[in-house]
Design a protein around this motif. Structure first.
Motif, PDB file in Angstrom:
ATOM      1  N   PRO A 102     -10.694   2.811  -0.171  1.00 48.66           N
ATOM      2  CA  PRO A 102     -10.145   2.642   1.145  1.00 48.66           C
ATOM      3  C   PRO A 102     -10.746   1.774   1.352  1.00 48.66           C
ATOM      4  O   PRO A 102     -10.356   1.697   2.990  1.00 48.66           O
ATOM      5  N   GLN A 139       1.259   3.981  -3.104  1.00 50.76           N
ATOM      6  CA  GLN A 139       0.708   5.513  -2.733  1.00 50.76           C
ATOM      7  C   GLN A 139       1.483   6.739  -2.505  1.00 50.76           C
ATOM      8  O   GLN A 139       1.402   7.531  -4.053  1.00 50.76           O
ATOM      9  N   GLU A 165      -7.511   0.192   3.093  1.00 49.56           N
ATOM     10  CA  GLU A 165      -6.399   0.988   3.158  1.00 49.56           C
ATOM     11  C   GLU A 165      -5.953  -0.224   4.521  1.00 49.56           C
ATOM     12  O   GLU A 165      -6.360  -0.464   5.534  1.00 49.56           O
ATOM     13  N   THR A 168      -5.343   4.390  -4.042  1.00 49.74           N
ATOM     14  CA  THR A 168      -5.917   2.806  -3.397  1.00 49.74           C
ATOM     15  C   THR A 168      -7.092   3.506  -2.557  1.00 49.74           C
ATOM     16  O   THR A 168      -7.342   4.198  -2.529  1.00 49.74           O
ATOM     17  N   ALA A 210       1.185  -1.359   0.172  1.00 49.66           N
ATOM     18  CA  ALA A 210      -0.159   0.189   0.174  1.00 49.66           C
ATOM     19  C   ALA A 210       1.086   1.366   0.250  1.00 49.66           C
ATOM     20  O   ALA A 210       0.284   2.244  -1.201  1.00 49.66           O
TER      21      ALA A 210
END
Length: 189
Positions: free
Chosen positions: A114, A106, A117, A112, A102
């Motif tokens: 939610p 990012q 996350e 990305t 992730a």
């Protein structure tokens, strides 16, 4: 949208396909056809071209050794398109891989989603998605509660899936070739 997933291998993949077939025959639950491959999604993203994504995944596959995971039990994501799933145990290895991927995506400017996350992500194997054509989700849950939903599996590659409407297809696979570990005696290492 593109996704990064851990594809399941036999015999775990076959067990999941058998559950899909059973739920499809009993209740008409066919929503799984959007991603017709048994898998565990790590990340959904947009805004990063295929070549950049491949570079990141190639690096991760060189640094990550195969490892063991397992799914236990049954869960339900509610909403307009409910999802029945088998929760995957979030091991330190899985969590570290997910957080690192992730962060890397990012940092390259990928947007990305939610739900993926690190603090919200719930690792799972989808068993059924969408409204049942026959019966209710309660009946499907009753059926699944009578099944053994312990699904051990070995993670051997990262898979990049692309949306090729009306479903996702694997675009590239990246075998995990990092430092060897003993996945038989050290699951989740």
């Amino acid at each position: 949208m593109s996704t990064i997933a851990l594809a399941l291998h036999e015999p775990a993949a076959g067990r999941v396909r058998d559950i899909w077939a059973h739920l499809g025959a009993q209740f008409g639950l066919a929503g799984i056809r959007r991603v017709p491959f048994p898998h565990l999604t790590l990340l959904g993203f947009e805004g990063l071209d295929h070549d950049r994504a491949k570079e990141v995944l190639e690096r991760f596959s060189q640094e990550t050794a195969p490892f063991a995971l397992e799914a236990h039990g049954l869960g339900l994501f509610h909403g307009s398109s409910p999802i029945l799933y088998a929760p995957v145990v979030k091991t330190p290895t899985l969590e570290a891989l997910h957080r690192s991927l992730a962060a890397a995506f990012q940092a390259l400017g990928a947007q990305t989603y939610p739900l993926y996350e690190p603090d919200r992500w719930i690792p799972h194997i989808t068993l059924a998605q969408g409204a049942p054509a026959r019966g209710t989700y309660g009946e499907a849950v009753d059926l699944l509660l009578g099944m053994d939903l312990h699904i051990p599996f070995e993670v051997r590659n990262l898979t990049l899936f692309q949306w090729i409407g009306p479903r996702y297809e694997p675009a590239d696979r990246f075998p995990l070739m990092g430092p060897l570990c003993d996945v038989q005696n050290n699951p989740g290492a």
